[in-house]
Enzyme design. Structure first.
Site, PDB file in Angstrom:
ATOM      1  N   SER A  17      -3.739  67.256  72.922  1.00  0.00           N
ATOM      2  CA  SER A  17      -3.308  67.119  74.311  1.00  0.00           C
ATOM      3  C   SER A  17      -2.271  68.183  74.620  1.00  0.00           C
ATOM      4  O   SER A  17      -1.526  68.618  73.741  1.00  0.00           O
ATOM      5  CB  SER A  17      -2.721  65.715  74.530  1.00  0.00           C
ATOM      6  OG  SER A  17      -2.401  65.515  75.881  1.00  0.00           O
ATOM      7  N   ASP A  18      -2.241  68.580  75.874  1.00  0.00           N
ATOM      8  CA  ASP A  18      -1.216  69.520  76.321  1.00  0.00           C
ATOM      9  C   ASP A  18      -0.844  69.176  77.750  1.00  0.00           C
ATOM     10  O   ASP A  18      -1.694  68.759  78.537  1.00  0.00           O
ATOM     11  CB  ASP A  18      -1.709  70.966  76.237  1.00  0.00           C
ATOM     12  CG  ASP A  18      -0.576  71.961  76.456  1.00  0.00           C
ATOM     13  OD1 ASP A  18       0.456  71.851  75.763  1.00  0.00           O
ATOM     14  OD2 ASP A  18      -0.706  72.827  77.326  1.00  0.00           O
TER      15      ASP A  18
END
Length: 190
Positions: free
Chosen positions: A70-71
């Site tokens: 995730s970012d």
């Protein structure tokens, strides 16, 4: 087994809320945006890079591993605000966000060796109240902005600066739980 490819304690805390057993993979993935790369493409690419890097670390020991990457990035116009490098950078970011509405983009990606990646991009809009220099300096000095995209933690002291939120609160924190749960279910990991 599910693996979270992240050093973020917030993502670990959020993923625990889904009651899915997981282990954390500590890794460093370069987060450099190409000059012509759009913010949404950038955040999705970095999330995918994290997931693939995590899979490369665990796949030999766990061939059935599923890795979540995730970012999260804060975007104002075409400007992407990553994590501040120092207090002055945090102050500059907070000044830019003051009194304005910005987007928070969070990409979530699941990868494994047996199938194509699954991903979601969650876009939230956050409106900051107007902040004076004293408020900005005090918040920057407390240390909370460091290590946070856009130099603020919505779940912390900065919550009092948020006039309006449209979208995913957990997404602004770093892991949109509804979308993550849907991806895990579709992937057979939930």
């Amino acid at each position: 087994m599910l693996y979270l490819a992240s050093r973020s304690p917030r993502r670990q805390e959020l993923l625990q809320r889904l009651d899915v057993p997981f282990q954390t993979v500590q890794l460093d993935v370069p987060e450099l945006r190409a000059a012509d790369e759009s913010p949404d493409h950038y955040v999705q690419r970095v999330a995918l890079d994290k997931a693939h890097a995590g899979l490369a670390l665990v796949q030999a020991a766990d061939p059935d591993a599923i890795v979540l990457g995730s970012d999260t990035e804060v975007v104002l116009g075409e400007r992407v605000f990553g994590k501040p490098v120092d207090v002055d950078d945090a102050i500059a970011m907070l000044r830019a966000l003051s009194g304005r509405t910005h987007q928070v983009l969070t990409a979530v990606v699941l990868v494994c060796a047996q199938r194509a990646p699954a991903q979601a991009l969650v876009v939230s809009e956050v409106t900051f109240d107007r902040l004076d220099d004293a408020q900005i300096a005090a918040y920057a000095a407390c240390g909370e902005p460091m290590g946070k995209a856009g130099a603020y933690a919505i779940q912390g002291r900065a919550e009092r600066f948020i006039r309006h939120l449209s979208g995913s609160y957990s997404g602004v924190m770093g892991l949109p739980l509804y979308h993550t749960s849907q991806l895990l279910t579709a992937f057979g990991a939930h």
